[in-house]
Scaffold this active site. Structure first.
Site, mmCIF file in Angstrom:
data_model
loop_
_atom_site.group_PDB
_atom_site.id
_atom_site.type_symbol
_atom_site.label_atom_id
_atom_site.label_comp_id
_atom_site.label_asym_id
_atom_site.label_seq_id
_atom_site.Cartn_x
_atom_site.Cartn_y
_atom_site.Cartn_z
ATOM 1 N N HIS A 54 0.697 -1.241 0.088
ATOM 2 C CA HIS A 54 0.710 -0.070 0.370
ATOM 3 C C HIS A 54 0.744 1.728 -0.379
ATOM 4 O O HIS A 54 0.656 2.307 -0.930
ATOM 5 C CB HIS A 54 -1.217 -0.190 1.261
ATOM 6 C CG HIS A 54 -2.134 1.130 1.916
ATOM 7 N ND1 HIS A 54 -2.658 1.649 0.880
ATOM 8 C CD2 HIS A 54 -2.252 2.513 2.041
ATOM 9 C CE1 HIS A 54 -2.997 2.873 0.730
ATOM 10 N NE2 HIS A 54 -2.693 3.084 1.953
ATOM 11 N N HIS A 112 1.186 3.686 -2.851
ATOM 12 C CA HIS A 112 0.284 5.360 -2.762
ATOM 13 C C HIS A 112 1.161 6.451 -2.927
ATOM 14 O O HIS A 112 1.164 7.761 -3.308
ATOM 15 C CB HIS A 112 0.513 5.474 -1.194
ATOM 16 C CG HIS A 112 -0.564 6.008 -0.410
ATOM 17 N ND1 HIS A 112 -1.692 6.651 -0.727
ATOM 18 C CD2 HIS A 112 -0.161 7.851 0.191
ATOM 19 C CE1 HIS A 112 -2.109 7.148 -0.105
ATOM 20 N NE2 HIS A 112 -1.379 8.451 0.826
ATOM 21 N N GLN A 127 3.797 1.454 -1.426
ATOM 22 C CA GLN A 127 4.991 1.712 -2.632
ATOM 23 C C GLN A 127 3.530 2.265 -3.411
ATOM 24 O O GLN A 127 3.370 3.251 -4.803
ATOM 25 C CB GLN A 127 5.127 0.686 -2.991
ATOM 26 C CG GLN A 127 6.240 0.316 -1.855
ATOM 27 C CD GLN A 127 7.478 1.210 -2.479
ATOM 28 O OE1 GLN A 127 8.507 1.555 -1.469
ATOM 29 N NE2 GLN A 127 7.718 1.632 -3.581
#
Length: 105
Positions: free
Chosen positions: A77, A81, A79
């Protein structure tokens, strides 16, 4: 998960989120013709992305040194984001440029 890794992961999420928010605010400012504000918000977004990259670099350095970490959904998540925030900031710059051109006519 080690506390150091968790801090880096949360840094990716936090700074990535800040960058995306600033980029969105930059678009809104440009839409209103406030180009100095838009430029400042883009600069803020880019500064947040630099901080996020520092967090990411810490994780990559550890792995390069053989200190592998367990990849969790939170890691993925973070990465995701970051990459979304980078793409969004790049797109925001283009949208601002379009508003700037429209304003000059």
């Amino acid at each position: 998960m080690e506390e150091k890794n968790l801090e880096a992961i949360m840094g990716l999420i936090m700074f990535g989120g800040n960058a995306k928010s600033d980029a969105m605010e930059a678009i809104a400012a440009a839409k209103e013709g406030k180009f100095e504000e838009a430029d400042q918000k883009i600069a803020d977004a880019e500064a947040s992305l630099v901080e996020a990259h520092h967090s990411q670099t810490g994780l990559l350095t550890q792995e390069a040194q053989g200190n592998n970490m367990t990849v969790t959904l939170l890691t993925v998540h973070s990465q995701d984001h970051l990459m979304t925030s980078i793409a969004f900031t790049d797109l925001a710059k283009e949208i601002i440029d379009v508003y700037r051109r429209m304003d000059s006519k």
